[in-house]
Design a protein around this motif. Structure first.
Motif, PDB file in Angstrom:
ATOM      1  N   LYS A   1       0.830  -1.205   0.000  1.00 11.77           N
ATOM      2  CA  LYS A   1       0.000   0.000   0.000  1.00 11.77           C
ATOM      3  C   LYS A   1       0.864   1.254   0.000  1.00 11.77           C
ATOM      4  O   LYS A   1       0.556   2.246  -0.684  1.00 11.77           O
ATOM      5  CB  LYS A   1      -0.924  -0.007   1.224  1.00 11.77           C
ATOM      6  N   LYS A   2       1.956   1.230   0.762  1.00  8.52           N
ATOM      7  CA  LYS A   2       2.863   2.377   0.809  1.00  8.52           C
ATOM      8  C   LYS A   2       3.458   2.665  -0.572  1.00  8.52           C
ATOM      9  O   LYS A   2       3.583   3.821  -0.991  1.00  8.52           O
ATOM     10  CB  LYS A   2       3.984   2.119   1.821  1.00  8.52           C
ATOM     11  N   VAL A   3       3.865   1.621  -1.270  1.00  4.32           N
ATOM     12  CA  VAL A   3       4.452   1.784  -2.599  1.00  4.32           C
ATOM     13  C   VAL A   3       3.431   2.397  -3.559  1.00  4.32           C
ATOM     14  O   VAL A   3       3.742   3.325  -4.316  1.00  4.32           O
ATOM     15  CB  VAL A   3       4.971   0.432  -3.130  1.00  4.32           C
ATOM     16  N   GLN A   4       2.203   1.877  -3.531  1.00  7.28           N
ATOM     17  CA  GLN A   4       1.176   2.411  -4.421  1.00  7.28           C
ATOM     18  C   GLN A   4       0.844   3.868  -4.079  1.00  7.28           C
ATOM     19  O   GLN A   4       0.612   4.692  -4.972  1.00  7.28           O
ATOM     20  CB  GLN A   4      -0.083   1.543  -4.346  1.00  7.28           C
ATOM     21  N   ASP A   5       0.832   4.186  -2.797  1.00  8.85           N
ATOM     22  CA  ASP A   5       0.586   5.564  -2.383  1.00  8.85           C
ATOM     23  C   ASP A   5       1.685   6.487  -2.908  1.00  8.85           C
ATOM     24  O   ASP A   5       1.407   7.604  -3.365  1.00  8.85           O
ATOM     25  CB  ASP A   5       0.516   5.638  -0.861  1.00  8.85           C
ATOM     26  N   PHE A   6       2.926   6.012  -2.859  1.00  8.34           N
ATOM     27  CA  PHE A   6       4.049   6.806  -3.357  1.00  8.34           C
ATOM     28  C   PHE A   6       3.906   7.056  -4.860  1.00  8.34           C
ATOM     29  O   PHE A   6       4.096   8.182  -5.338  1.00  8.34           O
ATOM     30  CB  PHE A   6       5.364   6.077  -3.071  1.00  8.34           C
ATOM     31  N   ILE A   7       3.576   6.022  -5.606  1.00  6.88           N
ATOM     32  CA  ILE A   7       3.438   6.144  -7.062  1.00  6.88           C
ATOM     33  C   ILE A   7       2.309   7.107  -7.421  1.00  6.88           C
ATOM     34  O   ILE A   7       2.462   7.970  -8.292  1.00  6.88           O
ATOM     35  CB  ILE A   7       3.187   4.760  -7.693  1.00  6.88           C
ATOM     36  N   LEU A   8       1.180   6.973  -6.733  1.00  4.78           N
ATOM     37  CA  LEU A   8       0.003   7.767  -7.078  1.00  4.78           C
ATOM     38  C   LEU A   8       0.077   9.195  -6.551  1.00  4.78           C
ATOM     39  O   LEU A   8      -0.226  10.156  -7.278  1.00  4.78           O
ATOM     40  CB  LEU A   8      -1.259   7.091  -6.528  1.00  4.78           C
ATOM     41  N   ASN A   9       0.473   9.361  -5.310  1.00  9.13           N
ATOM     42  CA  ASN A   9       0.345  10.662  -4.650  1.00  9.13           C
ATOM     43  C   ASN A   9       1.632  11.476  -4.581  1.00  9.13           C
ATOM     44  O   ASN A   9       1.573  12.703  -4.488  1.00  9.13           O
ATOM     45  CB  ASN A   9      -0.221  10.468  -3.242  1.00  9.13           C
ATOM     46  N   GLU A  10       2.784  10.812  -4.608  1.00  5.67           N
ATOM     47  CA  GLU A  10       4.049  11.545  -4.622  1.00  5.67           C
ATOM     48  C   GLU A  10       4.515  11.813  -6.046  1.00  5.67           C
ATOM     49  O   GLU A  10       5.070  12.875  -6.335  1.00  5.67           O
ATOM     50  CB  GLU A  10       5.131  10.760  -3.862  1.00  5.67           C
ATOM     51  N   LEU A  11       4.297  10.843  -6.945  1.00  6.08           N
ATOM     52  CA  LEU A  11       4.754  10.988  -8.328  1.00  6.08           C
ATOM     53  C   LEU A  11       3.630  11.342  -9.298  1.00  6.08           C
ATOM     54  O   LEU A  11       3.893  11.680 -10.454  1.00  6.08           O
ATOM     55  CB  LEU A  11       5.432   9.690  -8.798  1.00  6.08           C
ATOM     56  N   ASN A  12       2.390  11.237  -8.833  1.00  6.14           N
ATOM     57  CA  ASN A  12       1.218  11.558  -9.666  1.00  6.14           C
ATOM     58  C   ASN A  12       1.132  10.711 -10.933  1.00  6.14           C
ATOM     59  O   ASN A  12       0.634  11.165 -11.976  1.00  6.14           O
ATOM     60  CB  ASN A  12       1.201  13.046 -10.051  1.00  6.14           C
ATOM     61  N   ILE A  13       1.630   9.480 -10.882  1.00  2.88           N
ATOM     62  CA  ILE A  13       1.512   8.575 -12.026  1.00  2.88           C
ATOM     63  C   ILE A  13       0.075   8.071 -12.103  1.00  2.88           C
ATOM     64  O   ILE A  13      -0.527   7.717 -11.090  1.00  2.88           O
ATOM     65  CB  ILE A  13       2.514   7.412 -11.902  1.00  2.88           C
ATOM     66  N   LYS A  14      -0.467   8.051 -13.302  1.00  6.70           N
ATOM     67  CA  LYS A  14      -1.878   7.706 -13.499  1.00  6.70           C
ATOM     68  C   LYS A  14      -2.147   6.244 -13.137  1.00  6.70           C
ATOM     69  O   LYS A  14      -1.403   5.349 -13.540  1.00  6.70           O
ATOM     70  CB  LYS A  14      -2.285   7.965 -14.949  1.00  6.70           C
ATOM     71  N   LYS A  15      -3.217   6.018 -12.397  1.00  5.25           N
ATOM     72  CA  LYS A  15      -3.545   4.674 -11.916  1.00  5.25           C
ATOM     73  C   LYS A  15      -3.810   3.701 -13.060  1.00  5.25           C
ATOM     74  O   LYS A  15      -3.509   2.504 -12.959  1.00  5.25           O
ATOM     75  CB  LYS A  15      -4.765   4.745 -10.996  1.00  5.25           C
ATOM     76  N   ASP A  16      -4.379   4.206 -14.149  1.00  3.73           N
ATOM     77  CA  ASP A  16      -4.697   3.336 -15.288  1.00  3.73           C
ATOM     78  C   ASP A  16      -3.457   2.824 -16.001  1.00  3.73           C
ATOM     79  O   ASP A  16      -3.553   1.902 -16.815  1.00  3.73           O
ATOM     80  CB  ASP A  16      -5.573   4.086 -16.299  1.00  3.73           C
ATOM     81  N   ASN A  17      -2.287   3.408 -15.705  1.00  2.00           N
ATOM     82  CA  ASN A  17      -1.073   3.042 -16.432  1.00  2.00           C
ATOM     83  C   ASN A  17      -0.233   1.970 -15.744  1.00  2.00           C
ATOM     84  O   ASN A  17       0.841   1.620 -16.240  1.00  2.00           O
ATOM     85  CB  ASN A  17      -0.212   4.290 -16.672  1.00  2.00           C
ATOM     86  N   PHE A  18      -0.674   1.472 -14.590  1.00  2.81           N
ATOM     87  CA  PHE A  18       0.066   0.371 -13.980  1.00  2.81           C
ATOM     88  C   PHE A  18      -0.890  -0.644 -13.369  1.00  2.81           C
ATOM     89  O   PHE A  18      -2.052  -0.345 -13.092  1.00  2.81           O
ATOM     90  CB  PHE A  18       1.065   0.878 -12.928  1.00  2.81           C
ATOM     91  N   ILE A  19      -0.401  -1.866 -13.226  1.00  5.00           N
ATOM     92  CA  ILE A  19      -1.191  -2.937 -12.604  1.00  5.00           C
ATOM     93  C   ILE A  19      -0.376  -3.560 -11.478  1.00  5.00           C
ATOM     94  O   ILE A  19       0.851  -3.431 -11.432  1.00  5.00           O
ATOM     95  CB  ILE A  19      -1.595  -4.029 -13.611  1.00  5.00           C
ATOM     96  N   VAL A  20      -1.067  -4.236 -10.581  1.00  6.26           N
ATOM     97  CA  VAL A  20      -0.432  -4.982  -9.493  1.00  6.26           C
ATOM     98  C   VAL A  20      -0.617  -6.460  -9.783  1.00  6.26           C
ATOM     99  O   VAL A  20      -1.741  -6.941  -9.913  1.00  6.26           O
ATOM    100  CB  VAL A  20      -1.064  -4.613  -8.133  1.00  6.26           C
ATOM    101  N   ARG A  21       0.503  -7.194  -9.927  1.00  8.35           N
ATOM    102  CA  ARG A  21       0.427  -8.607 -10.323  1.00  8.35           C
ATOM    103  C   ARG A  21       1.208  -9.473  -9.336  1.00  8.35           C
ATOM    104  O   ARG A  21       2.399  -9.255  -9.116  1.00  8.35           O
ATOM    105  CB  ARG A  21       1.006  -8.793 -11.729  1.00  8.35           C
ATOM    106  N   GLU A  22       0.531 -10.451  -8.753  1.00 11.45           N
ATOM    107  CA  GLU A  22       1.191 -11.387  -7.836  1.00 11.45           C
ATOM    108  C   GLU A  22       1.794 -12.545  -8.617  1.00 11.45           C
ATOM    109  O   GLU A  22       1.189 -13.075  -9.553  1.00 11.45           O
ATOM    110  CB  GLU A  22       0.208 -11.908  -6.795  1.00 11.45           C
ATOM    111  N   HIS A  23       2.997 -12.951  -8.236  1.00 14.79           N
ATOM    112  CA  HIS A  23       3.665 -14.073  -8.893  1.00 14.79           C
ATOM    113  C   HIS A  23       2.963 -15.383  -8.583  1.00 14.79           C
ATOM    114  O   HIS A  23       2.526 -15.615  -7.441  1.00 14.79           O
ATOM    115  CB  HIS A  23       5.113 -14.174  -8.424  1.00 14.79           C
TER     116      HIS A  23
END
Length: 454
Positions: A238-260
């Motif tokens: 959750k911390k990593v996703q928060d950093f990507i979205l709120n610190e870097l403002n990277i669009k949510k539609d441009n990345f996915i979360v995939r479990e191995h």
């Protein structure tokens, strides 16, 4: 609209973000240097990560370990025995490939990394996989390719002096775990973060700065008790996703979360989740979060003979801590940020502009000071020098004001301050916003508050 990758690369080269390494000598394959704007952006990105994951998180501390470590570190970690790729050559055009990637690019459901060399060779032949370059079916046998860069320490170049450039920053953290824990009297759970260079002799580096042989990593090793009931994996995900979205403002539609999948997991991992970004060349791994269990500390305890266990003062029980590792490459994150920020806009007057919509705190320059005419140069330079005390600023008096606005848009500068004929009379400048292009007159005495709060 998806932008062609070549167009983004050309823009970054011409604007001073990234240059070909050793270009005047014909370059060096997959070597890139960061120009004035790229180095500013890169340093700010690293600082942003450090502030978020280390300085502003009460659980974590930072460290800076050596690039060259005792070779026994790499024996214990498994890198010297297992850190290699399956190399295959096309006999016709002499191109080289990773055999597993050759398979996976055509058969996305096949995890070729779990196939041994004989199985890989058979799969390539049976499925008639051809060379991507010349379409030949004539390949060499697969052979092992060592990913570690070797060098020698001292005056004698023999096996006793052989050392390696680190392929990851994580092991430096593990071998200094006990010293860090003792020196700062840290109790579990706690994390150790590090930013530093790593080196991997990749067979097929490419896609600009996405995969290079020399790169930087930002890694956190978070140590906790295996009996801890907190879900630390989900916490860091959750911390990593928060950093990507709120610190870097990277669009949510441009990345996915995939479990191995289980068969995809590394030998040391209980669970791994990748955050994958949709780059112009296709989806690629951006950030990995792995539960490394107690593998690394157990291995280093075994090979070094040092006790790396942790004594819980309350229960009196000793154990090897487990580790969760959020790890990201600086260059990959930088590339995702740039691709996400790059825009081509049509303006109401029929013209177009290229704009980098970088977060304001990460833009190479926060402010550009632009005199409307050269007659305002002296006043403009004084304002520029004053702003440099608190802001990252640049100065440009060359060309018409419209072209200067476009230049600043193209490198992501959030605000342009125009000094005009009225400035000496009313002590005001025109502040132009990068994204909206709206302009507002602001008193010079109020500039600092205005720029800080908008």
């Amino acid at each position: 609209m998806k932008i062609a990758f070549d167009k983004i690369i050309n823009h970054l080269k011409t604007q001073g973000f990234v240059f070909q390494g050793s270009e005047i000598y014909g370059g060096l394959a997959n070597s890139w240097d960061y120009g004035p704007l790229g180095s500013e952006l890169k340093n700010k990105l690293k600082s942003c990560w450090w502030n978020y994951f280390v300085k502003r998180n009460k659980l974590n501390v930072g460290i800076d370990t050596s690039i060259i470590l005792n070779p026994k570190v790499w024996i214990a970690s498994g890198h010297l025995g297992n850190f290699n790729d399956p190399l295959i050559d096309c006999k016709s055009c002499k191109s080289r490939f990773r055999a597993d990637k050759l398979v996976e690019e055509l058969y996305v459901d096949i995890n070729a990394g779990n196939l041994n060399y004989d199985e890989l060779e058979s799969f390539i032949k049976e499925n008639k996989i051809s060379c991507p370059k010349c379409k030949s079916f004539d390949f060499t046998n697969i052979r092992q390719f060592d990913l570690m860069f070797k060098t020698f320490q001292g005056p004698i170049e023999d096996d006793s002096a052989k050392v390696y450039l680190r392929p990851e920053t994580a092991q430096g953290i593990f071998v200094q775990y006990k010293n860090t824990q003792r020196a700062l009297r840290k109790k579990l759970p706690f994390g150790i973060g590090q930013i530093g260079k790593s080196f991997r002799n990749e067979i097929t580096p490419g896609n600009f700065i996405f995969r290079t042989r020399e790169f930087e990593q930002m890694e956190l090793e978070f140590f906790f008790s295996p009996n801890d009931t907190n879900n630390w994996f989900d916490y860091w995900l959750k911390k990593v996703q928060d950093f990507i979205l709120n610190e870097l403002n990277i669009k949510k539609d441009n990345f996915i979360v995939r479990e191995h999948d289980k068969e995809e997991l590394s030998h040391y991992s209980n669970k791994t989740v990748d955050i994958e970004y949709e780059f112009p060349f296709g989806r690629g791994e951006l950030w990995g979060i792995a539960h490394r269990s107690d593998y690394d500390l157990s291995q280093h305890q075994k090979f070094s003979g040092e006790d790396l266990s942790y004594l819980d003062q309350e229960s009196g029980i000793k154990f090897i801590p487990h580790v969760i590792e959020p790890s990201v490459g600086v260059e990959r994150l930088l590339l995702a940020l740039l691709c996400d920020s790059y825009c081509e806009e049509k303006l109401p007057n029929g013209e177009s502009r290229i704009i980098l919509k970088l977060p304001k705190k990460l833009a190479p320059y926060q402010i550009a000071v632009l005199p409307l005419q050269k007659q305002q140069s002296e006043l403009s330079v004084k304002l520029y020098e004053k702003l440099l005390l608190n802001f990252d600023a640049t100065y440009d008096e060359s060309g018409n004001i419209g072209k200067r606005y476009r230049r600043q848009d193209a490198i992501g500068t959030p605000y342009c301050l125009t000094v005009d004929f009225e400035t000496e009379k009313d002590n005001c400048v025109t502040v132009r916003d990068r994204d909206s292009m709206e302009q507002k007159r602001v008193n010079i005495n109020d500039l600092s508050n205005y720029l800080t709060n908008n």
